[in-house]
Design a protein around this motif. Structure first.
Motif, PDB file in Angstrom:
ATOM      1  N   THR A 115      20.858 -33.149 -14.424  1.00  0.00           N
ATOM      2  CA  THR A 115      20.432 -32.607 -13.131  1.00  0.00           C
ATOM      3  C   THR A 115      20.077 -31.137 -13.268  1.00  0.00           C
ATOM      4  N   THR A 116      20.856 -30.388 -14.010  1.00  0.00           N
ATOM      5  CA  THR A 116      20.549 -28.972 -14.245  1.00  0.00           C
ATOM      6  C   THR A 116      19.199 -28.833 -14.932  1.00  0.00           C
ATOM      7  N   ARG A 117      18.966 -29.653 -15.947  1.00  0.00           N
ATOM      8  CA  ARG A 117      17.682 -29.595 -16.658  1.00  0.00           C
ATOM      9  C   ARG A 117      16.525 -29.866 -15.710  1.00  0.00           C
ATOM     10  N   ARG A 118      16.662 -30.883 -14.893  1.00  0.00           N
ATOM     11  CA  ARG A 118      15.585 -31.257 -13.974  1.00  0.00           C
ATOM     12  C   ARG A 118      15.334 -30.191 -12.908  1.00  0.00           C
ATOM     13  N   VAL A 119      16.396 -29.658 -12.347  1.00  0.00           N
ATOM     14  CA  VAL A 119      16.227 -28.627 -11.313  1.00  0.00           C
ATOM     15  C   VAL A 119      15.644 -27.362 -11.933  1.00  0.00           C
ATOM     16  N   GLU A 120      16.136 -26.977 -13.113  1.00  0.00           N
ATOM     17  CA  GLU A 120      15.568 -25.805 -13.810  1.00  0.00           C
ATOM     18  C   GLU A 120      14.075 -25.976 -14.053  1.00  0.00           C
ATOM     19  N   SER A 121      13.653 -27.204 -14.366  1.00  0.00           N
ATOM     20  CA  SER A 121      12.236 -27.434 -14.678  1.00  0.00           C
ATOM     21  C   SER A 121      11.336 -27.242 -13.452  1.00  0.00           C
ATOM     22  N   LEU A 122      11.912 -27.261 -12.258  1.00  0.00           N
ATOM     23  CA  LEU A 122      11.111 -27.021 -11.058  1.00  0.00           C
ATOM     24  C   LEU A 122      10.484 -25.619 -11.072  1.00  0.00           C
ATOM     25  N   ALA A 123      11.115 -24.695 -11.757  1.00  0.00           N
ATOM     26  CA  ALA A 123      10.612 -23.322 -11.822  1.00  0.00           C
ATOM     27  C   ALA A 123       9.990 -23.004 -13.178  1.00  0.00           C
ATOM     28  N   GLU A 124       9.604 -24.032 -13.937  1.00  0.00           N
ATOM     29  CA  GLU A 124       9.101 -23.797 -15.294  1.00  0.00           C
ATOM     30  C   GLU A 124       7.801 -22.998 -15.330  1.00  0.00           C
ATOM     31  N   ASN A 125       7.044 -22.974 -14.240  1.00  0.00           N
ATOM     32  CA  ASN A 125       5.794 -22.210 -14.223  1.00  0.00           C
ATOM     33  C   ASN A 125       5.997 -20.743 -13.872  1.00  0.00           C
ATOM     34  N   LEU A 126       7.230 -20.352 -13.609  1.00  0.00           N
ATOM     35  CA  LEU A 126       7.527 -18.944 -13.334  1.00  0.00           C
ATOM     36  C   LEU A 126       7.859 -18.241 -14.643  1.00  0.00           C
ATOM     37  N   ASP A 127       7.419 -16.986 -14.757  1.00  0.00           N
ATOM     38  CA  ASP A 127       7.803 -16.234 -15.952  1.00  0.00           C
ATOM     39  C   ASP A 127       9.266 -15.792 -15.808  1.00  0.00           C
ATOM     40  N   GLU A 128       9.820 -15.253 -16.860  1.00  0.00           N
ATOM     41  CA  GLU A 128      11.252 -14.920 -16.889  1.00  0.00           C
ATOM     42  C   GLU A 128      11.632 -13.921 -15.794  1.00  0.00           C
ATOM     43  N   THR A 129      10.774 -12.951 -15.537  1.00  0.00           N
ATOM     44  CA  THR A 129      11.062 -11.962 -14.490  1.00  0.00           C
ATOM     45  C   THR A 129      11.133 -12.638 -13.127  1.00  0.00           C
ATOM     46  N   ASP A 130      10.150 -13.503 -12.827  1.00  0.00           N
ATOM     47  CA  ASP A 130      10.160 -14.207 -11.545  1.00  0.00           C
ATOM     48  C   ASP A 130      11.360 -15.142 -11.426  1.00  0.00           C
ATOM     49  N   ARG A 131      11.763 -15.770 -12.522  1.00  0.00           N
ATOM     50  CA  ARG A 131      12.938 -16.643 -12.495  1.00  0.00           C
ATOM     51  C   ARG A 131      14.197 -15.847 -12.182  1.00  0.00           C
ATOM     52  N   ARG A 132      14.323 -14.661 -12.762  1.00  0.00           N
ATOM     53  CA  ARG A 132      15.491 -13.808 -12.482  1.00  0.00           C
ATOM     54  C   ARG A 132      15.492 -13.362 -11.026  1.00  0.00           C
ATOM     55  N   VAL A 133      14.324 -12.990 -10.500  1.00  0.00           N
ATOM     56  CA  VAL A 133      14.219 -12.560  -9.108  1.00  0.00           C
ATOM     57  C   VAL A 133      14.570 -13.721  -8.172  1.00  0.00           C
ATOM     58  N   LEU A 134      13.997 -14.897  -8.444  1.00  0.00           N
ATOM     59  CA  LEU A 134      14.288 -16.070  -7.627  1.00  0.00           C
ATOM     60  C   LEU A 134      15.783 -16.370  -7.638  1.00  0.00           C
ATOM     61  N   SER A 135      16.383 -16.357  -8.798  1.00  0.00           N
ATOM     62  CA  SER A 135      17.810 -16.632  -8.926  1.00  0.00           C
ATOM     63  C   SER A 135      18.638 -15.619  -8.144  1.00  0.00           C
ATOM     64  N   ALA A 136      18.297 -14.350  -8.270  1.00  0.00           N
ATOM     65  CA  ALA A 136      19.048 -13.299  -7.580  1.00  0.00           C
ATOM     66  C   ALA A 136      18.921 -13.438  -6.060  1.00  0.00           C
TER      67      ALA A 136
END
Length: 158
Positions: A111-132
Motif C-alpha cells: 500500500t505504501t508503494r502504491r500510494v507513493e507512486s501517485l506522486a511519482e511525477n513530482l520532483d524531489e523538491t515538490d514531494r518534500r513540499v507536498l509531504s510537509a
C-alpha cells in the motif's frame, strides 16, 4: 490536466479528490490481500503495538458494536487475538497474531508503494513540499495514527 488547471483547484476540491484517489488505491490493495479496507486499517494500526478496545475504537473512529464485529471477523481469520490487558483485569487488548503481523507487513509495504507512486511525477523538491504541507494538515487536525511512517522497515511483532 494542465498545470494552470491544477493551480486553480481549491484546497477543498484538491483534498477531497486526493482522498478519493488514496481510498481507491487502499481499497484495491486491501482486496488483493484478501482484506476489507477496514481490516487493512486495523492491521496497520496494530503494527506497532496492541491496543485496548476503547482506544482502538477512538483511533479507528468506530462505535463499539462496529469495532467488535471488525475484531471478531479478523480474529476468525486468525489475524488478531484478544489478550488480557495487564493494566486492567476487566479489559482486553487486541494484538496481531503472527499471521496478522506477516500480512500487515505485506499489506503495509504494498500500500505504501502504491500510494507513493501517485506522486511519482513530482520532483524531489515538490514531494518534500507536498509531504510537509499534508503533514501540517494532519497534525493541525489531530488525525489519529491509522497509518504510520515506518520507513523501510516496519517494526517486528509476534
Amino acid at each position: 490536466m494542465s498545470e494552470a488547471e491544477g493551480e486553480r483547484m481549491g484546497v477543498a476540491t484538491a483534498l477531497v479528490r486526493s482522498s478519493f484517489l488514496v481510498n481507491a488505491v487502499y481499497a484495491e490493495s486491501s482486496r488483493e490481500h484478501g482484506l476489507t479496507p477496514q481490516q487493512g486499517q486495523l492491521l496497520c494500526v496494530l503494527m506497532p503495538r496492541p491496543y485496548g478496545m476503547s482506544e482502538l475504537g477512538g483511533v479507528l473512529g468506530l462505535a463499539k458494536s462496529s469495532l467488535t464485529g471488525l475484531v471478531d471477523r479478523s480474529a476468525q481469520r486468525g489475524l488478531v487475538r484478544r489478550e488480557p490487558d495487564p493494566e486492567d483485569a476487566r479489559a482486553v487488548r487486541v494484538a496481531l497474531t503472527s499471521e496478522g503481523a506477516r500480512l500487515a507487513k505485506e499489506f503495509y509495504a504494498e500500500t505504501t508503494r502504491r500510494v507513493e507512486s501517485l506522486a511519482e511525477n513530482l520532483d524531489e523538491t515538490d514531494r518534500r513540499v507536498l509531504s510537509a504541507l499534508l503533514a501540517r494538515v494532519v497534525f493541525d487536525n489531530k488525525v489519529p495514527v491509522v497509518f504510520m511512517d515506518f520507513g523501510a522497515a516496519p517494526p517486528a511483532q509476534s
